[in-house]
Design a protein around this motif. Structure first.
Motif, PDB file in Angstrom:
ATOM      1  N   ALA A  35       0.815  -1.219   0.000  1.00 56.65           N
ATOM      2  CA  ALA A  35       0.000   0.000   0.000  1.00 56.65           C
ATOM      3  C   ALA A  35       0.847   1.265   0.000  1.00 56.65           C
ATOM      4  CB  ALA A  35      -0.929   0.001   1.211  1.00 56.65           C
ATOM      5  N   VAL A  36       2.126   1.150   0.403  1.00 57.26           N
ATOM      6  CA  VAL A  36       2.957   2.354   0.527  1.00 57.26           C
ATOM      7  C   VAL A  36       4.251   2.258  -0.282  1.00 57.26           C
ATOM      8  CG1 VAL A  36       2.040   2.952   2.791  1.00 57.26           C
ATOM      9  CG2 VAL A  36       4.036   1.443   2.634  1.00 57.26           C
ATOM     10  N   ALA A  37       4.314   1.317  -1.222  1.00 60.03           N
ATOM     11  CA  ALA A  37       5.535   1.149  -2.009  1.00 60.03           C
ATOM     12  C   ALA A  37       5.207   0.429  -3.307  1.00 60.03           C
ATOM     13  CB  ALA A  37       6.570   0.354  -1.214  1.00 60.03           C
ATOM     14  N   GLU A  38       6.236   0.216  -4.108  1.00 58.26           N
ATOM     15  CA  GLU A  38       6.095  -0.640  -5.285  1.00 58.26           C
ATOM     16  C   GLU A  38       6.697  -1.990  -4.931  1.00 58.26           C
ATOM     17  OE1 GLU A  38       7.929  -1.004  -9.744  1.00 58.26           O
ATOM     18  OE2 GLU A  38       7.054   0.934  -9.188  1.00 58.26           O
ATOM     19  N   VAL A  39       5.914  -3.045  -5.072  1.00 60.46           N
ATOM     20  CA  VAL A  39       6.334  -4.382  -4.665  1.00 60.46           C
ATOM     21  C   VAL A  39       6.247  -5.332  -5.851  1.00 60.46           C
ATOM     22  CG1 VAL A  39       5.865  -6.339  -3.145  1.00 60.46           C
ATOM     23  CG2 VAL A  39       5.550  -4.008  -2.303  1.00 60.46           C
ATOM     24  N   GLU A  40       7.299  -6.116  -6.027  1.00 66.12           N
ATOM     25  CA  GLU A  40       7.289  -7.144  -7.060  1.00 66.12           C
ATOM     26  C   GLU A  40       7.504  -8.492  -6.393  1.00 66.12           C
ATOM     27  OE1 GLU A  40      10.006  -8.391 -10.870  1.00 66.12           O
ATOM     28  OE2 GLU A  40       9.274  -6.322 -10.792  1.00 66.12           O
ATOM     29  N   CYS A  41       6.616  -9.428  -6.674  1.00 65.09           N
ATOM     30  CA  CYS A  41       6.675 -10.752  -6.067  1.00 65.09           C
ATOM     31  C   CYS A  41       6.764 -11.809  -7.160  1.00 65.09           C
ATOM     32  CB  CYS A  41       5.432 -10.994  -5.206  1.00 65.09           C
ATOM     33  SG  CYS A  41       5.331 -12.657  -4.502  1.00 65.09           S
ATOM     34  N   SER A  42       7.758 -12.695  -7.043  1.00 63.90           N
ATOM     35  CA  SER A  42       7.926 -13.790  -7.998  1.00 63.90           C
ATOM     36  C   SER A  42       7.911 -15.105  -7.238  1.00 63.90           C
ATOM     37  CB  SER A  42       9.251 -13.651  -8.756  1.00 63.90           C
ATOM     38  OG  SER A  42       9.294 -12.436  -9.479  1.00 63.90           O
ATOM     39  N   SER A  43       7.068 -16.041  -7.687  1.00 63.96           N
ATOM     40  CA  SER A  43       6.976 -17.338  -7.024  1.00 63.96           C
ATOM     41  C   SER A  43       6.249 -18.325  -7.929  1.00 63.96           C
ATOM     42  CB  SER A  43       6.220 -17.208  -5.696  1.00 63.96           C
ATOM     43  OG  SER A  43       6.091 -18.461  -5.058  1.00 63.96           O
ATOM     44  N   GLY A  44       6.741 -19.552  -7.971  1.00 61.21           N
ATOM     45  CA  GLY A  44       6.059 -20.601  -8.717  1.00 61.21           C
ATOM     46  C   GLY A  44       5.887 -20.316 -10.196  1.00 61.21           C
ATOM     47  N   GLY A  45       6.815 -19.551 -10.777  1.00 63.49           N
ATOM     48  CA  GLY A  45       6.729 -19.246 -12.201  1.00 63.49           C
ATOM     49  C   GLY A  45       5.840 -18.067 -12.539  1.00 63.49           C
ATOM     50  N   ALA A  46       5.318 -17.383 -11.526  1.00 64.59           N
ATOM     51  CA  ALA A  46       4.450 -16.224 -11.762  1.00 64.59           C
ATOM     52  C   ALA A  46       5.074 -14.973 -11.145  1.00 64.59           C
ATOM     53  CB  ALA A  46       3.070 -16.461 -11.170  1.00 64.59           C
ATOM     54  N   ARG A  47       4.733 -13.829 -11.706  1.00 67.38           N
ATOM     55  CA  ARG A  47       5.265 -12.557 -11.215  1.00 67.38           C
ATOM     56  C   ARG A  47       4.137 -11.542 -11.112  1.00 67.38           C
ATOM     57  NH1 ARG A  47       7.108  -8.000 -13.772  1.00 67.38           N
ATOM     58  NH2 ARG A  47       6.817  -9.020 -15.790  1.00 67.38           N
ATOM     59  N   LEU A  48       4.163 -10.763 -10.029  1.00 65.42           N
ATOM     60  CA  LEU A  48       3.127  -9.768  -9.780  1.00 65.42           C
ATOM     61  C   LEU A  48       3.790  -8.475  -9.328  1.00 65.42           C
ATOM     62  CD1 LEU A  48      -0.027  -9.427  -9.535  1.00 65.42           C
ATOM     63  CD2 LEU A  48       0.261  -9.948  -7.110  1.00 65.42           C
ATOM     64  N   ARG A  49       3.375  -7.352  -9.904  1.00 65.59           N
ATOM     65  CA  ARG A  49       3.910  -6.053  -9.501  1.00 65.59           C
ATOM     66  C   ARG A  49       2.761  -5.164  -9.051  1.00 65.59           C
ATOM     67  NH1 ARG A  49       6.762  -1.481 -12.267  1.00 65.59           N
ATOM     68  NH2 ARG A  49       6.128  -2.339 -14.273  1.00 65.59           N
ATOM     69  N   ILE A  50       2.913  -4.591  -7.866  1.00 70.23           N
ATOM     70  CA  ILE A  50       1.866  -3.772  -7.257  1.00 70.23           C
ATOM     71  C   ILE A  50       2.455  -2.424  -6.872  1.00 70.23           C
ATOM     72  CG2 ILE A  50       0.270  -3.581  -5.305  1.00 70.23           C
ATOM     73  CD1 ILE A  50       0.186  -6.599  -5.189  1.00 70.23           C
ATOM     74  N   ARG A  51       1.699  -1.365  -7.112  1.00 71.37           N
ATOM     75  CA  ARG A  51       2.126  -0.025  -6.709  1.00 71.37           C
ATOM     76  C   ARG A  51       0.972   0.657  -5.985  1.00 71.37           C
ATOM     77  NH1 ARG A  51       3.547   3.075 -11.572  1.00 71.37           N
ATOM     78  NH2 ARG A  51       5.552   1.964 -11.490  1.00 71.37           N
ATOM     79  N   ALA A  52       1.257   1.112  -4.762  1.00 73.75           N
ATOM     80  CA  ALA A  52       0.251   1.806  -3.948  1.00 73.75           C
ATOM     81  C   ALA A  52      -1.028   0.986  -3.806  1.00 73.75           C
ATOM     82  CB  ALA A  52      -0.059   3.178  -4.535  1.00 73.75           C
ATOM     83  N   GLY A  53      -0.871  -0.321  -3.661  1.00 74.53           N
ATOM     84  CA  GLY A  53      -2.015  -1.189  -3.432  1.00 74.53           C
ATOM     85  C   GLY A  53      -2.744  -1.657  -4.672  1.00 74.53           C
ATOM     86  N   GLU A  54      -2.304  -1.216  -5.858  1.00 79.89           N
ATOM     87  CA  GLU A  54      -2.977  -1.589  -7.102  1.00 79.89           C
ATOM     88  C   GLU A  54      -2.060  -2.450  -7.968  1.00 79.89           C
ATOM     89  OE1 GLU A  54      -6.094  -0.879  -7.758  1.00 79.89           O
ATOM     90  OE2 GLU A  54      -6.372   0.337  -5.951  1.00 79.89           O
ATOM     91  N   ILE A  55      -2.608  -3.507  -8.561  1.00 82.82           N
ATOM     92  CA  ILE A  55      -1.831  -4.356  -9.460  1.00 82.82           C
ATOM     93  C   ILE A  55      -1.576  -3.606 -10.759  1.00 82.82           C
ATOM     94  CG2 ILE A  55      -1.817  -6.494 -10.799  1.00 82.82           C
ATOM     95  CD1 ILE A  55      -3.582  -7.745  -8.659  1.00 82.82           C
TER      96      ILE A  55
END
Length: 205
Positions: A35-55
């Motif tokens: 909710a307060v940063a840009e986060v990138e998560c990679s796991s199990g062959g998938a990747r997700l990037r979120i900024r300020a709580g939004e994908i």
């Protein structure tokens, strides 16, 4: 799903509050950071990037074991909180201290911390507590540590009297695997070294 509030909660009943065995139980850590940063998560062959709580992006990633989470631009969208951060050196030191403490307390978990493209902490996660000490403090310190024996409900390593420091930075204490800062415990440990250390010197533990 893991970045939505409460979805990773460890609680299924009120009674679970009396038997918490994880480091978090409300399931809000990932959601709060995202909710307060840009986060990138990679796991199990998938990747997700979120900024300020939004994908903002999702796709595929290399199929590697474990989970990789990267956090960038912390508090960029909440400048009122950003101004309370201290200097880069102070914040980095606090992060290193936190990772080092967990590496020491949980030798069965592999920790790797990179700061400015250089490895700051890197433990094997093989369950050997002495090797975890070597990863944090160096092999010479690990070689001087003694296993605690004959102390009910307590485990760990403590330094021989010939190994000491000018501060208490080398003392990591925990209750149920969680780092704690308790003067009474620190003083109790130092009492064991009474008469064996010079004034102003402290053990490593």
């Amino acid at each position: 799903m893991a970045f939505v509030r409460h979805t990773t909660s460890k609680l299924s009943a009120i009674s679970d509050l009396a038997a918490i065995r994880s480091f978090g139980f409300r399931g809000e850590a990932l959601a709060s950071i995202a909710a307060v940063a840009e986060v990138e998560c990679s796991s199990g062959g998938a990747r997700l990037r979120i900024r300020a709580g939004e994908i903002i992006e999702q796709g595929s990633a290399p199929l590697l074991p474990g989970v990789v989470i990267e956090v960038r631009d912390l508090f960029a969208n909440v400048p009122a909180r950003l101004k309370f951060l201290k200097s880069d050196a102070t914040e980095v030191a606090a992060i290193k201290d936190a990772v080092s403490a967990f590496a020491l307390l949980h030798p069965r978990v592999r920790f790797h911390l990179t700061i400015d493209s250089r490895a700051a902490v890197s433990s094997d996660g093989d369950g050997d507590r002495r090797r975890a000490v070597a990863a944090v403090y160096g092999q010479p310190v690990a070689a001087e540590m003694l296993e605690m024996t004959g102390v009910p409900l307590m485990t760990g390593l403590v330094s021989q009297p010939r190994l000491s420091r000018g501060s208490r930075d080398g003392m990591v204490l925990a209750v149920n695997g969680r780092p704690v800062s308790a003067r009474s415990l620190i003083y109790a440990l130092e009492e064991c070294y009474q008469g064996r250390l010079e004034r102003g010197r402290h053990p490593v533990a």
